[in-house]
Design a protein around this motif. Sequence first.
Motif, mmCIF file in Angstrom:
data_model
loop_
_atom_site.group_PDB
_atom_site.id
_atom_site.type_symbol
_atom_site.label_atom_id
_atom_site.label_comp_id
_atom_site.label_asym_id
_atom_site.label_seq_id
_atom_site.Cartn_x
_atom_site.Cartn_y
_atom_site.Cartn_z
ATOM 1 N N THR A 267 -14.193 -21.125 7.333
ATOM 2 C CA THR A 267 -14.004 -21.481 8.751
ATOM 3 C C THR A 267 -14.309 -22.946 9.006
ATOM 4 O O THR A 267 -15.129 -23.545 8.308
ATOM 5 N N THR A 268 -13.653 -23.482 10.045
ATOM 6 C CA THR A 268 -13.945 -24.854 10.475
ATOM 7 C C THR A 268 -15.012 -24.856 11.580
ATOM 8 O O THR A 268 -15.388 -25.913 12.072
ATOM 9 N N ARG A 269 -15.470 -23.632 11.996
ATOM 10 C CA ARG A 269 -16.520 -23.575 13.014
ATOM 11 C C ARG A 269 -17.840 -24.094 12.432
ATOM 12 O O ARG A 269 -18.167 -23.786 11.295
ATOM 13 N N PRO A 270 -18.620 -24.866 13.225
ATOM 14 C CA PRO A 270 -19.923 -25.316 12.722
ATOM 15 C C PRO A 270 -20.868 -24.115 12.541
ATOM 16 O O PRO A 270 -20.773 -23.145 13.302
ATOM 17 N N GLU B 55 -4.735 -14.600 4.773
ATOM 18 C CA GLU B 55 -4.367 -14.670 6.196
ATOM 19 C C GLU B 55 -5.193 -15.779 6.794
ATOM 20 O O GLU B 55 -6.224 -16.149 6.244
ATOM 21 N N TRP B 56 -4.765 -16.295 7.929
ATOM 22 C CA TRP B 56 -5.583 -17.263 8.661
ATOM 23 C C TRP B 56 -5.222 -17.197 10.134
ATOM 24 O O TRP B 56 -4.136 -16.736 10.495
ATOM 25 N N ALA B 57 -6.132 -17.666 10.994
ATOM 26 C CA ALA B 57 -5.867 -17.671 12.443
ATOM 27 C C ALA B 57 -6.751 -18.692 13.131
ATOM 28 O O ALA B 57 -7.798 -19.078 12.600
ATOM 29 N N LEU B 58 -6.295 -19.088 14.305
ATOM 30 C CA LEU B 58 -7.089 -19.957 15.174
ATOM 31 C C LEU B 58 -7.782 -19.031 16.168
ATOM 32 O O LEU B 58 -7.116 -18.341 16.944
ATOM 33 N N VAL B 59 -9.109 -18.978 16.109
ATOM 34 C CA VAL B 59 -9.863 -18.049 16.977
ATOM 35 C C VAL B 59 -10.894 -18.860 17.766
ATOM 36 O O VAL B 59 -11.708 -19.568 17.161
ATOM 37 N N HIS C 189 -11.350 -22.456 16.684
ATOM 38 C CA HIS C 189 -11.664 -22.818 15.297
ATOM 39 C C HIS C 189 -10.776 -22.031 14.351
ATOM 40 O O HIS C 189 -10.339 -20.928 14.678
ATOM 41 N N TYR C 190 -10.571 -22.618 13.146
ATOM 42 C CA TYR C 190 -9.758 -21.928 12.145
ATOM 43 C C TYR C 190 -10.626 -21.020 11.285
ATOM 44 O O TYR C 190 -11.757 -21.374 10.935
ATOM 45 N N TYR C 191 -10.067 -19.853 10.965
ATOM 46 C CA TYR C 191 -10.739 -18.893 10.082
ATOM 47 C C TYR C 191 -9.692 -18.370 9.096
ATOM 48 O O TYR C 191 -8.550 -18.151 9.474
ATOM 49 N N ILE D 246 -12.395 -9.560 10.485
ATOM 50 C CA ILE D 246 -11.468 -10.617 10.910
ATOM 51 C C ILE D 246 -10.867 -10.295 12.276
ATOM 52 O O ILE D 246 -10.911 -9.146 12.720
ATOM 53 N N ASP D 247 -10.292 -11.303 12.905
ATOM 54 C CA ASP D 247 -9.739 -11.095 14.239
ATOM 55 C C ASP D 247 -8.390 -10.361 14.143
ATOM 56 O O ASP D 247 -7.866 -10.150 13.040
#
Length: 214
Positions: free
Chosen positions: A42-45, A75-79, A82-84, A105-106
Amino acid sequence: MNKPRIVSFPIVVSGPSGVGKTTLCHGLLKMDTHLAFSISATTRPPRSNEIDGKDYFFVKPDEFERMKTEQQLAEWALVHGHYYGTPKKWLDEQLERGISILLDIDVQGGVQIMESYPESVSIFVVPPTFKVLEERLRKRGSETEDALRLRLENALSEMEFITSYDYVVVNDTVDEAVARMHGIVTAERLKQKRILEGITWRQLIGLDEREVKT
Ligand code: 5GP
């Protein structure tokens, strides 16, 4: 007697943010040694209690972008801004070894996994009431008021995806919800189609073709 055959599959666990998916997944992991947890990038801090490589792989946006273009993500998503994403190589290796993988996952990612892994099992976790969800998110205290509002709004749109999932588990008490999830996984492992995939019933009970004929 032959050992029971353990078959593996991805287990997608989704539901509105704050519903307690991560706690339920960790509860289930303790009960079942043929399960493992997928650690997302993830790009979330990180939050104060989170450890890199254990809770998430915390990466910079350019590193995430590279993982995407190199098709390293299942898979990936913007949630919530942030990206996950789910690392694909590790997931495939574990499935190959007979380990089923829990994916917290979302809903956007959940649908992608269901498409690329049709053998997957999907569980949608819901709170007993929307009010309980709001209280849980507030207690978590890791969000600003704006971020909290965004999560609550998103929770309602996430609920719309419930119809894409195989099972619904109400997270009223953790122990009961975990027990229900364990029941789902156990029953899915016993499905005839999974057990007899790639083997005959003769092989299942330890008879080869020659023994049957004579
Ligand atoms: P949080 O930031 O609270 O840890 O997670 C926010 C949301 O992102 C949760 O709904 C969580 O299930 C979801 N999420 C975590 N990892 C992944 C992932 O790898 N892919 C997708 N699509 N969603 C993820």
